[in-house]
Write a protein that holds these residues in place. Structure first.
Motif, PDB file in Angstrom:
ATOM      1  N   ALA A 115       0.835  -1.209   0.000  1.00  0.00           N
ATOM      2  CA  ALA A 115       0.000   0.000   0.000  1.00  0.00           C
ATOM      3  C   ALA A 115       0.868   1.257   0.000  1.00  0.00           C
ATOM      4  O   ALA A 115       0.562   2.236  -0.691  1.00  0.00           O
ATOM      5  N   THR A 116       1.948   1.216   0.744  1.00  0.00           N
ATOM      6  CA  THR A 116       2.872   2.350   0.786  1.00  0.00           C
ATOM      7  C   THR A 116       3.516   2.568  -0.581  1.00  0.00           C
ATOM      8  O   THR A 116       3.634   3.703  -1.041  1.00  0.00           O
ATOM      9  N   LYS A 117       3.898   1.492  -1.230  1.00  0.00           N
ATOM     10  CA  LYS A 117       4.548   1.594  -2.538  1.00  0.00           C
ATOM     11  C   LYS A 117       3.583   2.050  -3.632  1.00  0.00           C
ATOM     12  O   LYS A 117       3.908   2.910  -4.434  1.00  0.00           O
ATOM     13  N   LEU A 118       2.377   1.477  -3.656  1.00  0.00           N
ATOM     14  CA  LEU A 118       1.456   1.744  -4.763  1.00  0.00           C
ATOM     15  C   LEU A 118       0.582   2.977  -4.549  1.00  0.00           C
ATOM     16  O   LEU A 118       0.003   3.491  -5.507  1.00  0.00           O
ATOM     17  N   GLY A 119       0.449   3.417  -3.319  1.00  0.00           N
ATOM     18  CA  GLY A 119      -0.323   4.623  -3.049  1.00  0.00           C
ATOM     19  C   GLY A 119      -1.768   4.503  -3.489  1.00  0.00           C
ATOM     20  O   GLY A 119      -2.433   3.490  -3.248  1.00  0.00           O
ATOM     21  N   ALA A 120      -2.259   5.525  -4.183  1.00  0.00           N
ATOM     22  CA  ALA A 120      -3.662   5.592  -4.585  1.00  0.00           C
ATOM     23  C   ALA A 120      -4.066   4.459  -5.524  1.00  0.00           C
ATOM     24  O   ALA A 120      -5.245   4.096  -5.591  1.00  0.00           O
ATOM     25  N   ALA A 121      -3.120   3.873  -6.223  1.00  0.00           N
ATOM     26  CA  ALA A 121      -3.431   2.752  -7.123  1.00  0.00           C
ATOM     27  C   ALA A 121      -3.881   1.519  -6.343  1.00  0.00           C
ATOM     28  O   ALA A 121      -4.560   0.652  -6.882  1.00  0.00           O
ATOM     29  N   PHE A 122      -3.529   1.470  -5.063  1.00  0.00           N
ATOM     30  CA  PHE A 122      -3.934   0.358  -4.201  1.00  0.00           C
ATOM     31  C   PHE A 122      -5.239   0.762  -3.518  1.00  0.00           C
ATOM     32  O   PHE A 122      -5.341   0.858  -2.305  1.00  0.00           O
ATOM     33  N   ASN A 123      -6.245   0.984  -4.350  1.00  0.00           N
ATOM     34  CA  ASN A 123      -7.545   1.462  -3.867  1.00  0.00           C
ATOM     35  C   ASN A 123      -8.280   0.342  -3.125  1.00  0.00           C
ATOM     36  O   ASN A 123      -7.820  -0.803  -3.131  1.00  0.00           O
ATOM     37  N   PRO A 124      -9.408   0.652  -2.488  1.00  0.00           N
ATOM     38  CA  PRO A 124     -10.106  -0.373  -1.703  1.00  0.00           C
ATOM     39  C   PRO A 124     -10.442  -1.647  -2.476  1.00  0.00           C
ATOM     40  O   PRO A 124     -10.329  -2.747  -1.933  1.00  0.00           O
ATOM     41  N   GLN A 125     -10.830  -1.532  -3.729  1.00  0.00           N
ATOM     42  CA  GLN A 125     -11.170  -2.723  -4.511  1.00  0.00           C
ATOM     43  C   GLN A 125      -9.924  -3.572  -4.785  1.00  0.00           C
ATOM     44  O   GLN A 125      -9.950  -4.794  -4.660  1.00  0.00           O
ATOM     45  N   VAL A 126      -8.836  -2.925  -5.147  1.00  0.00           N
ATOM     46  CA  VAL A 126      -7.580  -3.635  -5.396  1.00  0.00           C
ATOM     47  C   VAL A 126      -7.094  -4.276  -4.103  1.00  0.00           C
ATOM     48  O   VAL A 126      -6.701  -5.449  -4.081  1.00  0.00           O
ATOM     49  N   GLN A 127      -7.150  -3.511  -3.019  1.00  0.00           N
ATOM     50  CA  GLN A 127      -6.697  -4.048  -1.733  1.00  0.00           C
ATOM     51  C   GLN A 127      -7.536  -5.247  -1.311  1.00  0.00           C
ATOM     52  O   GLN A 127      -7.000  -6.243  -0.834  1.00  0.00           O
ATOM     53  N   ALA A 128      -8.840  -5.172  -1.484  1.00  0.00           N
ATOM     54  CA  ALA A 128      -9.711  -6.295  -1.108  1.00  0.00           C
ATOM     55  C   ALA A 128      -9.355  -7.555  -1.893  1.00  0.00           C
ATOM     56  O   ALA A 128      -9.297  -8.655  -1.331  1.00  0.00           O
ATOM     57  N   THR A 129      -9.092  -7.395  -3.181  1.00  0.00           N
ATOM     58  CA  THR A 129      -8.716  -8.547  -4.004  1.00  0.00           C
ATOM     59  C   THR A 129      -7.360  -9.092  -3.584  1.00  0.00           C
ATOM     60  O   THR A 129      -7.176 -10.303  -3.456  1.00  0.00           O
ATOM     61  N   TRP A 130      -6.402  -8.190  -3.352  1.00  0.00           N
ATOM     62  CA  TRP A 130      -5.071  -8.623  -2.928  1.00  0.00           C
ATOM     63  C   TRP A 130      -5.146  -9.351  -1.584  1.00  0.00           C
ATOM     64  O   TRP A 130      -4.514 -10.379  -1.385  1.00  0.00           O
ATOM     65  N   GLN A 131      -5.941  -8.822  -0.668  1.00  0.00           N
ATOM     66  CA  GLN A 131      -6.065  -9.467   0.639  1.00  0.00           C
ATOM     67  C   GLN A 131      -6.796 -10.802   0.532  1.00  0.00           C
ATOM     68  O   GLN A 131      -6.487 -11.728   1.292  1.00  0.00           O
ATOM     69  N   LYS A 132      -7.716 -10.927  -0.394  1.00  0.00           N
ATOM     70  CA  LYS A 132      -8.351 -12.221  -0.633  1.00  0.00           C
ATOM     71  C   LYS A 132      -7.290 -13.224  -1.091  1.00  0.00           C
ATOM     72  O   LYS A 132      -7.273 -14.369  -0.624  1.00  0.00           O
ATOM     73  N   PHE A 133      -6.414 -12.784  -1.977  1.00  0.00           N
ATOM     74  CA  PHE A 133      -5.331 -13.643  -2.447  1.00  0.00           C
ATOM     75  C   PHE A 133      -4.414 -14.047  -1.294  1.00  0.00           C
ATOM     76  O   PHE A 133      -4.110 -15.224  -1.105  1.00  0.00           O
ATOM     77  N   LEU A 134      -3.973 -13.069  -0.507  1.00  0.00           N
ATOM     78  CA  LEU A 134      -3.078 -13.389   0.604  1.00  0.00           C
ATOM     79  C   LEU A 134      -3.762 -14.277   1.635  1.00  0.00           C
ATOM     80  O   LEU A 134      -3.133 -15.167   2.203  1.00  0.00           O
ATOM     81  N   SER A 135      -5.037 -14.060   1.859  1.00  0.00           N
ATOM     82  CA  SER A 135      -5.785 -14.911   2.791  1.00  0.00           C
ATOM     83  C   SER A 135      -5.792 -16.360   2.307  1.00  0.00           C
ATOM     84  O   SER A 135      -5.613 -17.295   3.102  1.00  0.00           O
ATOM     85  N   ALA A 136      -5.987 -16.543   1.020  1.00  0.00           N
ATOM     86  CA  ALA A 136      -5.951 -17.896   0.452  1.00  0.00           C
ATOM     87  C   ALA A 136      -4.564 -18.516   0.638  1.00  0.00           C
ATOM     88  O   ALA A 136      -4.442 -19.707   0.960  1.00  0.00           O
ATOM     89  N   CYS A 137      -3.520 -17.707   0.473  1.00  0.00           N
ATOM     90  CA  CYS A 137      -2.155 -18.202   0.681  1.00  0.00           C
ATOM     91  C   CYS A 137      -1.932 -18.581   2.137  1.00  0.00           C
ATOM     92  O   CYS A 137      -1.347 -19.636   2.434  1.00  0.00           O
ATOM     93  N   VAL A 138      -2.392 -17.747   3.051  1.00  0.00           N
ATOM     94  CA  VAL A 138      -2.233 -18.015   4.483  1.00  0.00           C
ATOM     95  C   VAL A 138      -2.950 -19.308   4.869  1.00  0.00           C
ATOM     96  O   VAL A 138      -2.409 -20.151   5.601  1.00  0.00           O
ATOM     97  N   ILE A 139      -4.162 -19.478   4.375  1.00  0.00           N
ATOM     98  CA  ILE A 139      -4.923 -20.710   4.662  1.00  0.00           C
ATOM     99  C   ILE A 139      -4.181 -21.930   4.103  1.00  0.00           C
ATOM    100  O   ILE A 139      -4.049 -22.949   4.774  1.00  0.00           O
ATOM    101  N   ALA A 140      -3.667 -21.797   2.884  1.00  0.00           N
ATOM    102  CA  ALA A 140      -2.943 -22.910   2.275  1.00  0.00           C
ATOM    103  C   ALA A 140      -1.658 -23.231   3.041  1.00  0.00           C
ATOM    104  O   ALA A 140      -1.328 -24.394   3.263  1.00  0.00           O
ATOM    105  N   LEU A 141      -0.948 -22.201   3.465  1.00  0.00           N
ATOM    106  CA  LEU A 141       0.283 -22.423   4.227  1.00  0.00           C
ATOM    107  C   LEU A 141       0.016 -23.049   5.587  1.00  0.00           C
ATOM    108  O   LEU A 141       0.875 -23.731   6.142  1.00  0.00           O
ATOM    109  N   GLY A 142      -1.162 -22.851   6.109  1.00  0.00           N
ATOM    110  CA  GLY A 142      -1.537 -23.451   7.386  1.00  0.00           C
ATOM    111  C   GLY A 142      -2.226 -24.792   7.251  1.00  0.00           C
ATOM    112  O   GLY A 142      -2.573 -25.426   8.243  1.00  0.00           O
TER     113      GLY A 142
END
Length: 146
Positions: A115-142
């Motif tokens: 978010a710090t790197k991408l600034g405004a380009a990391f808008n709520p919709q992009v962030q929600a999708t990215w966090q969905k991806f990371l959540s899937a990774c976290v679940i898989a890693l666990g």
């Protein structure tokens, strides 16, 4: 695991395409600084006694790159994240004995750094999708911890 729309796949790939190797080092350093108990898994990394020592630690930077290389596998296999991370989950569970909550901490720190790197380009919709991806990774890693 998660179901992905074409737009979400494109968003994950787009975010990934804007990242550089320093993102992994910054995120891992942030985890080690903000959550100092996570340092116990990195005893061979040398001096982790201060934020400056962590930020300047070459082994932290190198492992941050390893983390990003592993994350890239998830980006490339977004529809098969669980099977993509089975071996890595097993390694962290059975051999390294890493607390699986640390994957969530790393994902949170990674999101902040991005978010710090991408600034405004990391808008709520992009962030929600990215966090969905990371959540899937976290679940898989666990997944091997059950």
């Amino acid at each position: 695991m998660a179901d992905w729309t074409d737009a979400q796949r494109k968003t994950v790939a787009s975010v990934w395409g804007q990242l550089d190797a320093e993102i992994g080092a910054q995120a891992l350093a942030r985890v080690l600084i903000v959550y100092p108990w996570t340092q116990r898994y990195f005893g061979s990394f040398g001096d982790l006694s201060t934020a400056a020592a962590i930020l300047g630690n070459e082994k932290v930077a190198t492992h941050g790159k390893v983390v990003l290389q592993a994350l890239e596998k998830g980006v490339k296999n977004v529809d098969a994240i669980k099977s993509t991370y089975t071996d890595l989950s097993r390694l962290h569970c059975l051999t390294l004995k890493v607390d699986p909550d640390n994957f969530r901490l790393l994902a949170d720190c990674l999101t902040i750094v991005i978010a710090t790197k991408l600034g405004a380009a990391f808008n709520p919709q992009v962030q929600a999708t990215w966090q969905k991806f990371l959540s899937a990774c976290v679940i898989a890693l666990g997944s091997q911890y059950v």
